[in-house]
Design a protein around this motif. Structure first.
Motif, PDB file in Angstrom:
ATOM      1  N   PRO A  80       5.475   3.187 -10.361  1.00  2.00           N
ATOM      2  CA  PRO A  80       4.369   4.076  -9.982  1.00  2.00           C
ATOM      3  C   PRO A  80       3.043   3.545 -10.504  1.00  2.00           C
ATOM      4  N   GLY A  81       1.953   3.933  -9.845  1.00  6.43           N
ATOM      5  CA  GLY A  81       0.626   3.528 -10.290  1.00  6.43           C
ATOM      6  C   GLY A  81      -0.428   4.507  -9.817  1.00  6.43           C
ATOM      7  N   SER A  82      -1.593   4.455 -10.457  1.00 10.15           N
ATOM      8  CA  SER A  82      -2.685   5.327 -10.038  1.00 10.15           C
ATOM      9  C   SER A  82      -4.013   4.674 -10.375  1.00 10.15           C
ATOM     10  N   VAL A  83      -5.054   5.085  -9.671  1.00 12.96           N
ATOM     11  CA  VAL A  83      -6.420   4.640  -9.960  1.00 12.96           C
ATOM     12  C   VAL A  83      -7.318   5.872  -9.981  1.00 12.96           C
ATOM     13  N   ASP A  84      -8.262   5.891 -10.934  1.00  5.35           N
ATOM     14  CA  ASP A  84      -9.171   7.044 -11.061  1.00  5.35           C
ATOM     15  C   ASP A  84     -10.276   7.017 -10.008  1.00  5.35           C
ATOM     16  N   ASP A  85     -10.645   5.789  -9.590  1.00  2.63           N
ATOM     17  CA  ASP A  85     -11.683   5.647  -8.564  1.00  2.63           C
ATOM     18  C   ASP A  85     -11.363   4.386  -7.776  1.00  2.63           C
ATOM     19  N   TYR A  86     -10.721   4.552  -6.613  1.00  5.73           N
ATOM     20  CA  TYR A  86     -10.125   3.444  -5.871  1.00  5.73           C
ATOM     21  C   TYR A  86     -11.106   2.292  -5.640  1.00  5.73           C
ATOM     22  N   ALA A  87     -12.256   2.584  -5.062  1.00  8.07           N
ATOM     23  CA  ALA A  87     -13.170   1.513  -4.656  1.00  8.07           C
ATOM     24  C   ALA A  87     -13.733   0.742  -5.839  1.00  8.07           C
ATOM     25  N   ALA A  88     -13.786   1.380  -7.017  1.00  8.89           N
ATOM     26  CA  ALA A  88     -14.392   0.731  -8.185  1.00  8.89           C
ATOM     27  C   ALA A  88     -13.369   0.126  -9.131  1.00  8.89           C
ATOM     28  N   ASP A  89     -12.094   0.284  -8.863  1.00  6.88           N
ATOM     29  CA  ASP A  89     -11.065  -0.173  -9.796  1.00  6.88           C
ATOM     30  C   ASP A  89     -10.875  -1.681  -9.696  1.00  6.88           C
ATOM     31  N   SER A  90     -10.933  -2.361 -10.838  1.00  4.96           N
ATOM     32  CA  SER A  90     -10.851  -3.829 -10.861  1.00  4.96           C
ATOM     33  C   SER A  90      -9.411  -4.334 -10.975  1.00  4.96           C
ATOM     34  N   ARG A  91      -8.458  -3.419 -11.122  1.00  4.97           N
ATOM     35  CA  ARG A  91      -7.064  -3.854 -11.314  1.00  4.97           C
ATOM     36  C   ARG A  91      -6.328  -4.081 -10.000  1.00  4.97           C
ATOM     37  N   ILE A  92      -6.927  -3.684  -8.906  1.00  5.49           N
ATOM     38  CA  ILE A  92      -6.277  -3.844  -7.595  1.00  5.49           C
ATOM     39  C   ILE A  92      -7.176  -4.666  -6.681  1.00  5.49           C
ATOM     40  N   SER A  93      -6.559  -5.231  -5.639  1.00  5.58           N
ATOM     41  CA  SER A  93      -7.357  -5.896  -4.612  1.00  5.58           C
ATOM     42  C   SER A  93      -7.893  -4.816  -3.666  1.00  5.58           C
ATOM     43  N   HIS A  94      -8.843  -5.190  -2.816  1.00  5.18           N
ATOM     44  CA  HIS A  94      -9.560  -4.146  -2.081  1.00  5.18           C
ATOM     45  C   HIS A  94      -9.549  -4.358  -0.567  1.00  5.18           C
ATOM     46  N   GLU A  95      -8.388  -4.797  -0.046  1.00  8.16           N
ATOM     47  CA  GLU A  95      -8.261  -4.988   1.401  1.00  8.16           C
ATOM     48  C   GLU A  95      -8.394  -3.673   2.177  1.00  8.16           C
ATOM     49  N   TYR A  96      -8.096  -2.543   1.532  1.00  7.55           N
ATOM     50  CA  TYR A  96      -8.048  -1.266   2.252  1.00  7.55           C
ATOM     51  C   TYR A  96      -9.199  -0.331   1.884  1.00  7.55           C
ATOM     52  N   ASP A  97     -10.266  -0.886   1.331  1.00  4.44           N
ATOM     53  CA  ASP A  97     -11.401  -0.040   0.933  1.00  4.44           C
ATOM     54  C   ASP A  97     -11.980   0.734   2.110  1.00  4.44           C
ATOM     55  N   LYS A  98     -12.092   0.085   3.277  1.00  2.79           N
ATOM     56  CA  LYS A  98     -12.755   0.744   4.404  1.00  2.79           C
ATOM     57  C   LYS A  98     -12.015   2.011   4.837  1.00  2.79           C
ATOM     58  N   PRO A  99     -10.692   1.957   5.128  1.00  3.94           N
ATOM     59  CA  PRO A  99     -10.012   3.200   5.515  1.00  3.94           C
ATOM     60  C   PRO A  99      -9.966   4.237   4.396  1.00  3.94           C
ATOM     61  N   VAL A 100      -9.830   3.787   3.146  1.00  9.36           N
ATOM     62  CA  VAL A 100      -9.783   4.729   2.027  1.00  9.36           C
ATOM     63  C   VAL A 100     -11.127   5.444   1.877  1.00  9.36           C
ATOM     64  N   ILE A 101     -12.205   4.683   1.957  1.00 11.92           N
ATOM     65  CA  ILE A 101     -13.544   5.282   1.826  1.00 11.92           C
ATOM     66  C   ILE A 101     -13.860   6.165   3.032  1.00 11.92           C
ATOM     67  N   THR A 102     -13.440   5.730   4.226  1.00 12.60           N
ATOM     68  CA  THR A 102     -13.659   6.545   5.422  1.00 12.60           C
ATOM     69  C   THR A 102     -12.977   7.901   5.289  1.00 12.60           C
ATOM     70  N   GLU A 103     -11.789   7.927   4.706  1.00 10.54           N
ATOM     71  CA  GLU A 103     -11.084   9.187   4.472  1.00 10.54           C
ATOM     72  C   GLU A 103     -11.703   9.980   3.326  1.00 10.54           C
ATOM     73  N   GLY A 104     -12.534   9.297   2.510  1.00  7.50           N
ATOM     74  CA  GLY A 104     -13.213   9.978   1.414  1.00  7.50           C
ATOM     75  C   GLY A 104     -12.409  10.070   0.138  1.00  7.50           C
TER      76      GLY A 104
END
Length: 290
Positions: A80-104
């Motif tokens: 399991p894993g979690s991030v407090d702020d997806y777009a700003a988290d440096s521990r993961i890659s960010h291929e899916y930032d656009k759909p995640v941010i679009t969903e808010g």
């Protein structure tokens, strides 16, 4: 004899379970957005197909690749894993930032759905503000993922058994008389399917298994006879018929040995027999067992 697979009845086991899990996630965690996806049997990636609480279609159908983003990390590590702020988290890659941010979405948690030693899906929860989701959320998600894993494992075993039965049916159709090993394979599968049916929570799948078991006992040249045996007496007798002692029958059916004996005595009384072997023979002659 023909065996109809669950797919032919319109039942999509993974789809139904996934939708149920996503809805349950939302109730259990009280988070606004939950979603998930499963992996095709021959693939390594997960496609998101079940959603609750989303406002857009940005995540719908998204393919999560192993190693990419939070879900991809869960796929890779099976943890399991979690991030407090997806777009700003440096521990993961960010291929899916656009759909995640679009969903808010800002804070997201993900857990693996594991079958055997392999990850077969991912479940997610998300909120639209940055905040730590905490162990309570991950624990609740993990419990639901475990339940789904058990159910999917059971269904995979059912599918394997049904495939074996189809093969046996083809062999039996092609020959006038099946060989003893072929009959024993059918009888073993019949007993196992009856045992599995008692553990399946899904009533539609359980009934489908019962119908398949009934098909295995039918003969085209023998008229159907009313069966006086209860379903549990048949479960016990099916395992006795393939050589299981009482203790093994009890273990596989979740019964005490004395309870197994009671079911056997009832079956003997109803069939007018006096020994285990006589009872099995009588049940087979009557068409209650294959």
């Amino acid at each position: 004899m023909s065996v109809t697979h669950p797919a032919a009845t319109g039942l999509s086991s993974q789809g139904v379970l996934l939708r149920s899990a996503v809805a349950e996630l939302r109730r259990a965690t009280r988070l606004p957005v939950t979603f998930g996806g499963t992996m095709p049997s021959a693939g390594r990636d997960v496609r998101l197909t079940a959603f609750a609480g989303t406002r857009t279609d940005a995540l719908h159908g998204l393919l999560i690749r192993a190693g990419n983003g939070l879900g991809g990390r869960v796929l890779l590590t099976a943890r399991p894993g979690s991030v407090d702020d997806y777009a700003a988290d440096s521990r993961i890659s960010h291929e899916y930032d656009k759909p995640v941010i679009t969903e808010g979405l800002r804070a997201i948690a993900a857990v693996p759905v594991v079958i055997g030693a392999s990850v077969s899906g991912v479940l997610y929860c998300g909120v639209r503000e940055p905040l730590p989701l905490g162990d309570r959320v991950l624990d609740a998600m993990s419990r639901i993922a475990m339940r789904i894993s058990v159910e999917l494992t059971m269904r995979a075993e059912v599918e394997r058994r049904l495939a074996e039965l189809d093969t046996a049916a083809i062999i039996r159709t092609a020959r006038e008389a099946p060989t003893a090993p072929e009959w024993e394979a059918v009888r073993e599968a019949h007993a196992e399917l009856r045992s599995i049916a008692q553990e399946v929570a899904d009533s539609a799948l359980r009934r489908r298994l019962e119908v398949v078991c009934e098909q295995l006992t039918r003969s085209g040249d023998r008229p159907a006879r009313a069966n006086p045996l209860s379903p549990r007496e048949l479960d016990v007798l099916a395992l006795v018929a393939v050589g299981c002692p009482n203790a093994e029958v009890g273990r596989r059916l979740g019964l005490l040995p004395e309870t197994v004996k009671s079911y056997l005595r009832n079956a003997m009384r109803k069939l007018g027999t006096h020994t285990r072997t006589e009872t099995v023979v009588a049940a087979r002659r009557a068409g209650f067992l294959p």
